[in-house]
Design a protein around this motif. Structure first.
Motif, PDB file in Angstrom:
ATOM      1  N   MET A   1       0.853  -1.190   0.000  1.00 56.80           N
ATOM      2  CA  MET A   1       0.000   0.000   0.000  1.00 56.80           C
ATOM      3  C   MET A   1       0.884   1.232   0.000  1.00 56.80           C
ATOM      4  O   MET A   1       1.882   1.294   0.729  1.00 56.80           O
ATOM      5  N   SER A   2       0.546   2.191  -0.814  1.00 57.90           N
ATOM      6  CA  SER A   2       1.341   3.419  -0.870  1.00 57.90           C
ATOM      7  C   SER A   2       0.456   4.622  -0.538  1.00 57.90           C
ATOM      8  O   SER A   2      -0.771   4.574  -0.663  1.00 57.90           O
ATOM      9  N   HIS A   3       1.132   5.692  -0.080  1.00 59.18           N
ATOM     10  CA  HIS A   3       0.407   6.870   0.403  1.00 59.18           C
ATOM     11  C   HIS A   3       0.983   8.114  -0.250  1.00 59.18           C
ATOM     12  O   HIS A   3       2.201   8.253  -0.387  1.00 59.18           O
ATOM     13  N   PRO A   4       0.118   9.062  -0.634  1.00 53.57           N
ATOM     14  CA  PRO A   4       0.612  10.314  -1.217  1.00 53.57           C
ATOM     15  C   PRO A   4       1.272  11.185  -0.160  1.00 53.57           C
ATOM     16  O   PRO A   4       1.033  11.036   1.041  1.00 53.57           O
ATOM     17  N   VAL A   5       2.083  12.122  -0.599  1.00 62.51           N
ATOM     18  CA  VAL A   5       2.880  12.933   0.311  1.00 62.51           C
ATOM     19  C   VAL A   5       2.012  13.737   1.276  1.00 62.51           C
ATOM     20  O   VAL A   5       2.342  13.876   2.455  1.00 62.51           O
ATOM     21  N   GLY A   6       0.893  14.249   0.792  1.00 59.10           N
ATOM     22  CA  GLY A   6       0.027  15.039   1.667  1.00 59.10           C
ATOM     23  C   GLY A   6      -0.547  14.208   2.797  1.00 59.10           C
ATOM     24  O   GLY A   6      -0.660  14.669   3.944  1.00 59.10           O
ATOM     25  N   GLN A   7      -0.918  12.979   2.489  1.00 64.74           N
ATOM     26  CA  GLN A   7      -1.476  12.086   3.504  1.00 64.74           C
ATOM     27  C   GLN A   7      -0.412  11.729   4.542  1.00 64.74           C
ATOM     28  O   GLN A   7      -0.678  11.701   5.746  1.00 64.74           O
ATOM     29  N   VAL A   8       0.809  11.462   4.085  1.00 64.87           N
ATOM     30  CA  VAL A   8       1.900  11.125   4.998  1.00 64.87           C
ATOM     31  C   VAL A   8       2.204  12.306   5.912  1.00 64.87           C
ATOM     32  O   VAL A   8       2.432  12.138   7.119  1.00 64.87           O
ATOM     33  N   ALA A   9       2.198  13.506   5.347  1.00 61.49           N
ATOM     34  CA  ALA A   9       2.433  14.701   6.165  1.00 61.49           C
ATOM     35  C   ALA A   9       1.387  14.800   7.263  1.00 61.49           C
ATOM     36  O   ALA A   9       1.698  15.124   8.412  1.00 61.49           O
ATOM     37  N   GLY A  10       0.131  14.476   6.903  1.00 59.66           N
ATOM     38  CA  GLY A  10      -0.935  14.510   7.902  1.00 59.66           C
ATOM     39  C   GLY A  10      -0.755  13.456   8.973  1.00 59.66           C
ATOM     40  O   GLY A  10      -0.950  13.705  10.166  1.00 59.66           O
ATOM     41  N   PHE A  11      -0.366  12.233   8.564  1.00 55.89           N
ATOM     42  CA  PHE A  11      -0.112  11.153   9.525  1.00 55.89           C
ATOM     43  C   PHE A  11       0.947  11.572  10.549  1.00 55.89           C
ATOM     44  O   PHE A  11       0.801  11.375  11.754  1.00 55.89           O
ATOM     45  N   ALA A  12       2.061  12.121  10.024  1.00 51.82           N
ATOM     46  CA  ALA A  12       3.256  12.342  10.839  1.00 51.82           C
ATOM     47  C   ALA A  12       3.267  13.679  11.561  1.00 51.82           C
ATOM     48  O   ALA A  12       4.088  13.894  12.453  1.00 51.82           O
ATOM     49  N   GLY A  13       2.363  14.574  11.164  1.00 56.99           N
ATOM     50  CA  GLY A  13       2.358  15.890  11.797  1.00 56.99           C
ATOM     51  C   GLY A  13       3.516  16.761  11.344  1.00 56.99           C
ATOM     52  O   GLY A  13       4.016  17.595  12.116  1.00 56.99           O
ATOM     53  N   VAL A  14       3.968  16.550  10.113  1.00 53.95           N
ATOM     54  CA  VAL A  14       5.031  17.382   9.546  1.00 53.95           C
ATOM     55  C   VAL A  14       4.482  18.056   8.294  1.00 53.95           C
ATOM     56  O   VAL A  14       3.385  17.741   7.830  1.00 53.95           O
ATOM     57  N   THR A  15       5.260  18.955   7.719  1.00 53.50           N
ATOM     58  CA  THR A  15       4.813  19.630   6.501  1.00 53.50           C
ATOM     59  C   THR A  15       5.257  18.854   5.263  1.00 53.50           C
ATOM     60  O   THR A  15       6.218  18.059   5.305  1.00 53.50           O
ATOM     61  N   VAL A  16       4.564  19.091   4.178  1.00 49.75           N
ATOM     62  CA  VAL A  16       4.967  18.500   2.900  1.00 49.75           C
ATOM     63  C   VAL A  16       6.369  18.967   2.537  1.00 49.75           C
ATOM     64  O   VAL A  16       7.187  18.204   2.008  1.00 49.75           O
ATOM     65  N   ARG A  17       6.668  20.234   2.876  1.00 47.90           N
ATOM     66  CA  ARG A  17       7.993  20.785   2.582  1.00 47.90           C
ATOM     67  C   ARG A  17       9.079  19.988   3.303  1.00 47.90           C
ATOM     68  O   ARG A  17      10.153  19.741   2.744  1.00 47.90           O
ATOM     69  N   THR A  18       8.790  19.573   4.539  1.00 50.88           N
ATOM     70  CA  THR A  18       9.766  18.779   5.295  1.00 50.88           C
ATOM     71  C   THR A  18      10.027  17.451   4.594  1.00 50.88           C
ATOM     72  O   THR A  18      11.173  17.007   4.456  1.00 50.88           O
ATOM     73  N   LEU A  19       8.970  16.792   4.133  1.00 47.73           N
ATOM     74  CA  LEU A  19       9.129  15.516   3.431  1.00 47.73           C
ATOM     75  C   LEU A  19       9.916  15.708   2.128  1.00 47.73           C
ATOM     76  O   LEU A  19      10.746  14.857   1.771  1.00 47.73           O
TER      77      LEU A  19
END
Length: 255
Positions: A1-19
């Motif tokens: 299963m794969s996740h888009p960057v925006g969803q991962v940012a939401g999971f982790a509590g970080v910004t998309v820019r950080t990722l």
């Protein structure tokens, strides 16, 4: 299963820019891309992100985090064990910090408007909170206790230091008196017992001879108070109790 960057940012509590930054420096490269070329993160990528954020929370620089995670000899379980040890150590440190803040809060409740450093400078290695807690338990509903709290709330750092100096001076005189072999019922001991009573009256509340007798008994019966007085000289608590009794009897005979 794969996740888009925006969803991962939401999971982790970080910004998309950080990722994006983690990807650019090779710390966390997503395992896949969408047809449109967008980053897609696998569950294994999320596990690595969790490890990264653990180490970052503990203050590790990004370069060191990368070196730790990319060590081919490292077992993932070893990372968890190490993080657990580091987090446990941090929890202990935070608990000590919380205790220091709690002491400062209690000092303000007592009217001692000091930093923790100033507070311990004033009281040395004695813990006034233990005595304050006992006093509230025993006399919290009395006018005597209320008067003590009202007076203490007005005292400044200089007041508390002057009070400490008076106690230290009294303790030195009582130590010398005992060293000289003076009995509790002798005039010098009774005079110092009277000074003790007057000190309480001056700084806290009207300490009658009857109240003073009760305090004298408590100084021996309660280990915390006994330890305080015996730290000035072994046996001082009992000697003082007897001197307080003798002084009260002297007063009643002279009344």
């Amino acid at each position: 299963m794969s996740h888009p960057v925006g969803q991962v940012a939401g999971f982790a509590g970080v910004t998309v820019r950080t990722l994006h930054h983690y990807d650019e420096i090779g710390l966390l490269a997503p395992s896949g891309r969408s047809h449109a070329g967008h980053r897609r993160y696998s569950d294994a990528d999320l596990d690595r992100l969790q490890q990264i954020l653990f180490y970052r929370e503990l203050g590790f620089p990004l370069e060191e985090v990368a070196a730790l995670l990319d060590d081919p000899a490292a077992d993932p379980r070893a990372h968890l064990r190490r993080q657990h040890e580091l987090l446990t150590a941090r929890i202990e440190k935070l608990q000590k910090m919380a205790a220091a803040v709690e002491h400062a809060m209690e000092a303000r409740k007592m009217g001692i408007n000091l930093t923790p450093e100033e507070k311990f400078e004033v009281f040395g290695d004695k813990d006034p909170e233990a005595h304050a807690e006992e006093a509230q338990r025993r006399w919290g509903g009395t006018e005597t206790y209320a008067e003590s709290q009202r007076r203490a709330a007005r005292y400044t750092k200089d007041d508390w230091q002057r009070m400490q100096a008076e106690v230290a001076s009294w303790g030195e005189r009582y130590d010398a008196l005992m060293a000289a072999g003076e009995p509790p019922a002798g005039e010098p001991a009774m005079d110092l017992a009277e000074d003790h009573r007057q000190h309480i009256t001056t700084w806290f509340y009207e300490c009658t001879y009857e109240i003073h007798r009760g305090l004298g008994a408590m100084y021996v019966a309660d280990e915390r108070f006994k330890e305080f007085y015996d730290s000035m000289r072994p046996g001082l608590a009992e000697h003082l109790r007897d001197a307080i009794e003798a002084n009260a009897a002297r007063h009643s005979q002279g009344a």
